[in-house]
Design a protein around this motif. Structure first.
Motif, PDB file in Angstrom:
ATOM      1  N   TYR A  75       5.982  17.390 -48.938  1.00 33.18           N
ATOM      2  CA  TYR A  75       7.029  17.078 -49.910  1.00 33.18           C
ATOM      3  C   TYR A  75       7.856  18.328 -50.130  1.00 33.18           C
TER       4      TYR A  75
ATOM      5  N   TYR B   5      13.122  15.633 -44.008  1.00 29.43           N
ATOM      6  CA  TYR B   5      12.704  14.244 -44.187  1.00 29.43           C
ATOM      7  C   TYR B   5      13.032  13.412 -42.957  1.00 29.43           C
TER       8      TYR B   5
ATOM      9  N   ALA C 132       4.791  11.833 -47.780  1.00 25.88           N
ATOM     10  CA  ALA C 132       5.402  12.394 -48.969  1.00 25.88           C
ATOM     11  C   ALA C 132       6.774  11.750 -49.158  1.00 25.88           C
TER      12      ALA C 132
ATOM     13  N   GLY D 293      10.627  11.567 -51.338  1.00 24.89           N
ATOM     14  CA  GLY D 293      11.604  12.298 -52.130  1.00 24.89           C
ATOM     15  C   GLY D 293      12.761  11.417 -52.554  1.00 24.89           C
TER      16      GLY D 293
ATOM     17  N   ALA E 229      10.480  14.942 -55.781  1.00 27.90           N
ATOM     18  CA  ALA E 229       9.609  14.638 -54.654  1.00 27.90           C
ATOM     19  C   ALA E 229       8.179  14.469 -55.150  1.00 27.90           C
TER      20      ALA E 229
ATOM     21  N   SER F 144       3.938  14.087 -53.581  1.00 27.56           N
ATOM     22  CA  SER F 144       3.042  14.176 -52.443  1.00 27.56           C
ATOM     23  C   SER F 144       2.483  12.811 -52.084  1.00 27.56           C
TER      24      SER F 144
END
Length: 123
Positions: A103, A110, A33, A35, A50, A52
């Motif tokens: 996400y 992250y 995912a 972002g 963000a 997926s």
């Protein structure tokens, strides 16, 4: 692991558009995912958008929803952020990030981050 490199930033006038790109290394890009976050001088990093791993689901901050569009091209190992109708308050360094699972709008989850690209919007 994944290495990320942002590009596409620049100096534009209010109302203009830009397309940012984030190129990823590695063969597992499609499993992550992705972002976008941004950070203005003197402010904390904030969530922007963000997407997926499949590209089927997206999430936007209220401040950019309806103006920005996140997308990805897994064949090119690249995620994009289209910034439309830019405002001076959009001025910031924009960072892309990758997460192995989910996400999210929460930066600490992250796993990998790029070095950022500068977007400056004048009135």
């Amino acid at each position: 692991q994944v290495q990320l490199v942002e590009s596409g930033g620049g100096l534009v006038q209010a109302g203009d558009s830009l397309r940012l790109s984030c190129a990823a290394s590695g063969r597992t890009f499609s499993s992550y995912a992705m972002g976008w976050f941004r950070q203005a001088p003197g402010k904390e990093r904030e969530f922007v958008a963000a997407i997926s791993w499949s590209g089927g689901k997206t999430l936007y901050a209220d401040s950019v929803k309806g103006r920005f569009v996140i997308s990805r091209d897994n064949a090119k190992n690249t995620v994009y952020l289209l910034l439309n109708r830019l405002k001076p308050e959009d001025t910031a360094v924009y960072y892309c990030a990758a997460d192995e699972d989910t996400y999210s709008d929460y930066a600490p989850i992250y796993d990998y981050w790029g070095q950022g690209t500068q977007v400056t919007v004048s009135s």
